[in-house]
Write a protein that holds these residues in place. Sequence first.
Motif, PDB file in Angstrom:
ATOM      1  N   ILE A  61       0.819  -1.211   0.000  1.00 27.49           N
ATOM      2  CA  ILE A  61       0.000   0.000   0.000  1.00 27.49           C
ATOM      3  C   ILE A  61       0.853   1.261   0.000  1.00 27.49           C
ATOM      4  O   ILE A  61       0.586   2.218  -0.732  1.00 27.49           O
ATOM      5  N   GLU A  62       1.908   1.264   0.796  1.00 31.90           N
ATOM      6  CA  GLU A  62       2.715   2.480   0.944  1.00 31.90           C
ATOM      7  C   GLU A  62       4.138   2.100   1.324  1.00 31.90           C
ATOM      8  O   GLU A  62       4.361   1.140   2.079  1.00 31.90           O
ATOM      9  N   THR A  63       5.102   2.858   0.791  1.00 32.82           N
ATOM     10  CA  THR A  63       6.511   2.673   1.136  1.00 32.82           C
ATOM     11  C   THR A  63       7.143   4.041   1.361  1.00 32.82           C
ATOM     12  O   THR A  63       6.778   5.019   0.712  1.00 32.82           O
ATOM     13  N   LYS A  64       8.091   4.087   2.263  1.00 33.45           N
ATOM     14  CA  LYS A  64       8.834   5.308   2.560  1.00 33.45           C
ATOM     15  C   LYS A  64      10.315   4.954   2.649  1.00 33.45           C
ATOM     16  O   LYS A  64      10.669   3.858   3.074  1.00 33.45           O
ATOM     17  N   PRO A  65      11.183   5.860   2.180  1.00 29.86           N
ATOM     18  CA  PRO A  65      10.970   7.268   1.798  1.00 29.86           C
ATOM     19  C   PRO A  65      10.636   7.473   0.325  1.00 29.86           C
ATOM     20  O   PRO A  65      10.531   8.624  -0.120  1.00 29.86           O
ATOM     21  N   ALA A  66      10.461   6.419  -0.462  1.00 27.64           N
ATOM     22  CA  ALA A  66      10.160   6.564  -1.890  1.00 27.64           C
ATOM     23  C   ALA A  66       9.140   5.505  -2.276  1.00 27.64           C
ATOM     24  O   ALA A  66       8.786   4.617  -1.481  1.00 27.64           O
ATOM     25  N   ASN A  67       8.674   5.564  -3.535  1.00 24.00           N
ATOM     26  CA  ASN A  67       7.703   4.578  -4.017  1.00 24.00           C
ATOM     27  C   ASN A  67       8.335   3.216  -4.233  1.00 24.00           C
ATOM     28  O   ASN A  67       7.618   2.215  -4.332  1.00 24.00           O
ATOM     29  N   ALA A  68       9.647   3.149  -4.335  1.00 21.48           N
ATOM     30  CA  ALA A  68      10.389   1.887  -4.445  1.00 21.48           C
ATOM     31  C   ALA A  68      11.540   1.946  -3.450  1.00 21.48           C
ATOM     32  O   ALA A  68      12.306   2.919  -3.442  1.00 21.48           O
ATOM     33  N   ILE A  69      11.672   0.919  -2.616  1.00 17.80           N
ATOM     34  CA  ILE A  69      12.686   0.926  -1.552  1.00 17.80           C
ATOM     35  C   ILE A  69      13.436  -0.380  -1.541  1.00 17.80           C
ATOM     36  O   ILE A  69      12.945  -1.415  -2.013  1.00 17.80           O
ATOM     37  N   SER A  70      14.633  -0.336  -1.001  1.00 23.40           N
ATOM     38  CA  SER A  70      15.429  -1.536  -0.773  1.00 23.40           C
ATOM     39  C   SER A  70      15.195  -2.015   0.652  1.00 23.40           C
ATOM     40  O   SER A  70      15.137  -1.213   1.586  1.00 23.40           O
ATOM     41  N   ILE A  71      15.050  -3.331   0.826  1.00 19.41           N
ATOM     42  CA  ILE A  71      14.793  -3.896   2.157  1.00 19.41           C
ATOM     43  C   ILE A  71      15.936  -4.822   2.575  1.00 19.41           C
ATOM     44  O   ILE A  71      15.751  -5.707   3.415  1.00 19.41           O
ATOM     45  N   ILE A  72      17.109  -4.621   2.018  1.00 24.67           N
ATOM     46  CA  ILE A  72      18.269  -5.432   2.361  1.00 24.67           C
ATOM     47  C   ILE A  72      19.074  -4.707   3.431  1.00 24.67           C
ATOM     48  O   ILE A  72      19.468  -3.547   3.256  1.00 24.67           O
ATOM     49  N   GLU A  73      19.268  -5.375   4.567  1.00 28.37           N
ATOM     50  CA  GLU A  73      20.052  -4.859   5.684  1.00 28.37           C
ATOM     51  C   GLU A  73      19.560  -3.487   6.124  1.00 28.37           C
ATOM     52  O   GLU A  73      20.303  -2.502   6.151  1.00 28.37           O
ATOM     53  N   THR A  74      18.294  -3.423   6.441  1.00 29.97           N
ATOM     54  CA  THR A  74      17.700  -2.170   6.912  1.00 29.97           C
ATOM     55  C   THR A  74      16.620  -2.473   7.935  1.00 29.97           C
ATOM     56  O   THR A  74      15.991  -3.537   7.907  1.00 29.97           O
ATOM     57  N   ASP A  75      16.435  -1.552   8.866  1.00 33.00           N
ATOM     58  CA  ASP A  75      15.352  -1.653   9.848  1.00 33.00           C
ATOM     59  C   ASP A  75      14.140  -0.936   9.278  1.00 33.00           C
ATOM     60  O   ASP A  75      14.130   0.295   9.176  1.00 33.00           O
ATOM     61  N   CYS A  76      13.135  -1.695   8.948  1.00 38.05           N
ATOM     62  CA  CYS A  76      11.948  -1.155   8.279  1.00 38.05           C
ATOM     63  C   CYS A  76      10.723  -1.409   9.148  1.00 38.05           C
ATOM     64  O   CYS A  76      10.469  -2.549   9.569  1.00 38.05           O
ATOM     65  N   GLU A  77       9.982  -0.355   9.405  1.00 36.25           N
ATOM     66  CA  GLU A  77       8.738  -0.475  10.174  1.00 36.25           C
ATOM     67  C   GLU A  77       7.639  -1.013   9.266  1.00 36.25           C
ATOM     68  O   GLU A  77       7.448  -0.528   8.146  1.00 36.25           O
ATOM     69  N   VAL A  78       6.913  -2.010   9.768  1.00 36.78           N
ATOM     70  CA  VAL A  78       5.871  -2.667   8.981  1.00 36.78           C
ATOM     71  C   VAL A  78       4.524  -2.424   9.642  1.00 36.78           C
ATOM     72  O   VAL A  78       4.372  -2.618  10.854  1.00 36.78           O
ATOM     73  N   ASP A  79       3.558  -2.002   8.837  1.00 33.90           N
ATOM     74  CA  ASP A  79       2.192  -1.771   9.312  1.00 33.90           C
ATOM     75  C   ASP A  79       1.234  -2.556   8.424  1.00 33.90           C
ATOM     76  O   ASP A  79       1.508  -2.781   7.249  1.00 33.90           O
ATOM     77  N   PHE A  80       0.104  -2.972   9.013  1.00 37.15           N
ATOM     78  CA  PHE A  80      -0.874  -3.769   8.278  1.00 37.15           C
ATOM     79  C   PHE A  80      -2.186  -3.001   8.159  1.00 37.15           C
ATOM     80  O   PHE A  80      -2.649  -2.375   9.111  1.00 37.15           O
ATOM     81  N   ALA A  81      -2.775  -3.092   6.971  1.00 39.62           N
ATOM     82  CA  ALA A  81      -4.130  -2.583   6.732  1.00 39.62           C
ATOM     83  C   ALA A  81      -5.115  -3.743   6.829  1.00 39.62           C
ATOM     84  O   ALA A  81      -4.721  -4.909   6.697  1.00 39.62           O
ATOM     85  N   PRO A  82      -6.396  -3.485   7.074  1.00 36.43           N
ATOM     86  CA  PRO A  82      -7.381  -4.576   7.132  1.00 36.43           C
ATOM     87  C   PRO A  82      -7.398  -5.366   5.833  1.00 36.43           C
ATOM     88  O   PRO A  82      -7.217  -4.806   4.742  1.00 36.43           O
TER      89      PRO A  82
END
Length: 303
Positions: A163-184
């Motif tokens: 649904i949404e990514t920050k800080p851009a519309n495309a992000i790298s998730i390798i070796e990073t602390d990323c906050e994850v949120d869930f929508a219904p």
Amino acid sequence: MFFDGYGYQGTPSFEQICRCYSASFIEKPEIENGDKIIMPPSALDRLAFLRIDYPMMFELTNGASERVSHCGVLEFIADEGTIYMPYWMMQNMLLQEGDTVRVKYVSLPKGTYVKLQPHTKDFFDISNPKAILETALRKFSCLTTGDTIMVTYNNKKYYIDIIETKPANAISIIETDCEVDFAPPLDYKELKKPTTASKTLEKGKFSPFFGTGRRLDGEPIPPVDSSWPKDKGADVPNVNSLSSKTSSSPNFARPSQGKLVFGSNFYRTNEAGKEKTESKQEPPHQKQRKFQPFIGKKYSLRG
């Protein structure tokens, strides 16, 4: 196939058009559990002359539908002019077997936030969905807003929208602390709120019986509250819901208080207007006539 900027000057520019096929064409089913593609060896030769960041990431573009996604690379063993990609990724980009896709090298920022939306509520029925998601995302290099990824657990496929990514519309998730949120989930249905009419009915008291009652002996009945009695010793409310005045048909007028009518003599006299004075109820302070169960003339069969 074409290359924009061969790379001998050290500029990080790589772009190539290839035909795409699913993993079933190369017998590499493991690439279905991730976002990595298989590219030809010539692409590695040209990328080696560029000053690029590792791990390498690419932008995939379907020119016909203008769909854009991002991916990593697993191996460089595909046939020249061909790439192999996960089938769920082809579905996201509206690609068919053998369609052309543009592959371009990009550098993506590290993600700090991502919001996910499962397609079904079954995903939350897993004992530990967070741990399963963390394990599944280790096979992914990047996430793109608007994509739908697939997570496999216990031989069952779960589809999740980005649904949404920050800080851009495309992000790298390798070796990073990323906050994850869930929508219904998409199949989640909210409970309907009670309407104003239903709230009004709930506030009102329950009245199982209402109206007026009649006694056979003709004695008047004191008025009783139509609401249900709260105390055990309270009087039971009246049973009849309509009084004798509510009848709109003269042929089915009800008898006045203190009278029992057998046969149709009452209804004939009522039609003639002879019983109009008797149908009116007497005031409570006036004493009514004594109850007489049988009145009228008697007849003999002998004449």
